[in-house]
Design a protein around this motif. Structure first.
Motif, short mmCIF file in Angstrom:
data_model
loop_
_atom_site.label_atom_id
_atom_site.label_comp_id
_atom_site.label_asym_id
_atom_site.label_seq_id
_atom_site.Cartn_x
_atom_site.Cartn_y
_atom_site.Cartn_z
N SER A 72 18.61 36.04 54.07
CA SER A 72 17.79 37.24 53.87
C SER A 72 17.35 37.25 52.42
O SER A 72 18.19 37.17 51.52
N TYR A 74 15.57 39.39 49.56
CA TYR A 74 15.23 40.79 49.26
C TYR A 74 14.30 40.87 48.05
O TYR A 74 14.53 40.23 47.02
N SER A 75 13.29 41.72 48.18
CA SER A 75 12.38 41.98 47.05
C SER A 75 13.07 42.97 46.10
O SER A 75 14.09 43.56 46.45
N ARG A 79 13.21 45.18 50.04
CA ARG A 79 12.58 44.87 51.35
C ARG A 79 13.02 43.47 51.76
O ARG A 79 12.77 42.51 51.03
N MET A 81 13.34 39.90 53.88
CA MET A 81 12.58 38.95 54.70
C MET A 81 13.63 38.03 55.32
O MET A 81 14.48 37.47 54.61
N GLU A 340 7.54 41.84 43.54
CA GLU A 340 7.34 42.56 44.80
C GLU A 340 6.11 41.99 45.51
O GLU A 340 6.14 41.71 46.72
N CYS A 343 6.87 38.58 46.90
CA CYS A 343 7.64 38.66 48.15
C CYS A 343 6.74 39.06 49.32
O CYS A 343 6.91 38.54 50.43
N ALA A 344 5.79 39.97 49.05
CA ALA A 344 4.85 40.38 50.12
C ALA A 344 4.04 39.16 50.57
O ALA A 344 3.83 38.95 51.78
N ARG A 347 5.79 36.82 52.92
CA ARG A 347 5.93 37.26 54.32
C ARG A 347 4.72 36.83 55.16
O ARG A 347 4.77 36.86 56.38
#
Ligand SMILES: Cc1cc2nc3c(=O)[nH]c(=O)nc-3n(C[C@H](O)[C@H](O)[C@H](O)COP(=O)(O)OP(=O)(O)OC[C@H]3O[C@@H](n4cnc5c(N)ncnc54)[C@H](O)[C@@H]3O)c2cc1C
Length: 383
Positions: A72, A74-75, A79, A81, A340, A343-344, A347
């Protein structure tokens, strides 16, 4: 104990142990020295082994925790992923047990072991090297520095020394509660882990909670406390028992170029053999030490110093070019908003592959398989 050896190895971490057992199995007289009294003390690694190491090396089954397929990521805003591999990608080593097992194998193969002994200095002349150890002097034909990221042996041999580090600190727990299958949880957060990650490595039996980053940019112990509060909703540590604290320096400047001369050589962290991006050093320890053992065996049996030219960081460094660039970028990412956004992006379908590649890719420390010199060539051609 003898007073003279073919090879003396300073440092009985994974690199020194791997090299010592391989050399001793070749019939070479080996002295293994460590300042620790016992190898299950002061461990400084989480001990996550990647699939490539698990497949290629004989790590004893009972020295490894259950397999992990899930990651996993995490941002900074937490959040997650989720990434899942088809394979068993990671296993957390029970490192104290593994070090002890490899030490037994060294002793069985004929190596001598000198615990609680520090390397102090050496002098070379007349084809022999005199080592000054805290317990007295020893003569050796060749010296191997496996003494970690801040290697004194590297300095004394006038070889290259690590110059770029991150530091990592972690707490190890038993009895932590985390929903779902065994998992690695990686947290991108420039405050808690500037230039690296904070992590939870949980295999259902043991849980490691840690932070890593550039030492000039954070205070690791405070960051670890803050991280623990931050992940309160993700992992339940109320009934967990802390069994260990671990900490250490991780060289991230890439494998050093100049790592051998006619007096000695460097292996493991001392040689900077750590992935600059993931900071994984266990696979490089196994591979570079195996290569070092081949080079030293050939050098001692032929006396041909040209063989040592094969043991050059230049051979490996080019394979780390993209990871060195990624490290430079990671070092500059200090704004949470930027991470952030990153990380977006990850995804998104195309970029998702990149994350899978970083966590589950098979790229690691390169193997060198070509025969080195006349004796090795002879052995190969006789096959
Ligand atoms: C917190 C942390 C977590 C990590 N987690 C992972 C991970 O999960 N997976 C991964 O692949 N990598 C990880 N790494 C990196 C990995 O642990 C190292 O790359 C690897 O352990 C290096 O092994 P080594 O044998 O080269 O050095 P070390 O394990 O540092 O061994 C050096 C030995 O030399 C001895 N020594 C030093 N100086 C002297 C002296 N003067 N005289 C005598 N003895 C001496 C020390 O006592 C020590 O036993 C992590 C590192 C840290 C700091």
């Amino acid at each position: 104990m003898r007073t003279s050896y073919d090879v003396t190895i300073i440092g009985a971490g994974l690199a020194g142990l791997q090299c010592a057992r391989l050399l001793a199995r070749q019939g070479i007289s080996v002295l293994l020295v460590d300042r620790k009294n016992s190898l299950d003390q002061k461990i400084h690694t989480t001990g996550v082994f990647v699939r490539r190491t698990l497949v290629d090396f004989d790590l004893p089954e009972d020295c490894l925790g259950p397999p992990i397929k899930h990651v996993s990521l995490y941002s900074p805003a937490l959040r997650p992923m989720e990434l899942v591999s088809q394979h068993d990608e990671f296993r957390i080593g029970r490192m104290g047990q593994l070090y002890q097992r490899y030490l037994q194998q060294c002793l069985l193969a004929g190596a001598d072991w000198l615990p609680q002994t520090s390397y102090l200095s050496h002098s070379a002349g007349n084809g022999k090297i005199t080592l000054r150890l805290s317990s007295g002097s020893v003569i050796t034909r060749y010296l191997i520095g496996a003494d970690g990221a801040r290697s004194r042996v590297a300095r004394d041999l006038q070889l290259e020394q690590n110059r770029e580090w991150i530091v990592g600190v972690e707490s190890v727990f038993q009895g932590a509660v985390l929903d779902g299958p065994p998992r690695l949880l990686c947290f991108l957060d420039p405050k808690l882990a500037p230039g690296y990650i904070a992590w939870i490595a949980h295999d259902g039996e043991e849980t490691h909670l840690g932070v890593g980053g550039y030492p000039s940019l954070f205070e690791p112990t405070t960051a670890l406390q803050n991280f623990r509060s931050r992940v309160d909703d993700i992992i339940d540590l109320r009934k967990a028992k802390q069994i260990e604290s671990r900490a250490g320096f991780i060289p991230v400047g890439g494998v050093l170029k100049n790592i051998a001369n006619s007096t000695g050589m460097l292996i493991g962290d001392a040689a900077g053999a750590v992935s600059p991006l993931t900071a994984g050093g266990l696979d490089p320890c196994m591979r570079l030490s195996a290569f070092a053992a081949r080079v030293v065996t050939e050098y001692l049996s032929t006396g041909d110093a040209a063989v040592l030219q094969a043991y050059s960081g230049e051979l490996f460094r080019s394979r780390f070019a993209s990871r060195l660039w990624a490290r430079r970028i990671a070092a500059t990412l200090r704004q949470p908003q930027l991470l952030e956004f990153g990380c977006a992006l990850l995804r998104l379908p195309g970029f998702n592959r990149l994350a899978n590649h970083v966590f589950f890719g098979r790229g690691s420390f390169p193997d060198v398989i070509e025969p080195l010199g006349p004796l090795e060539r002879l052995r190969y051609s006789a096959r």
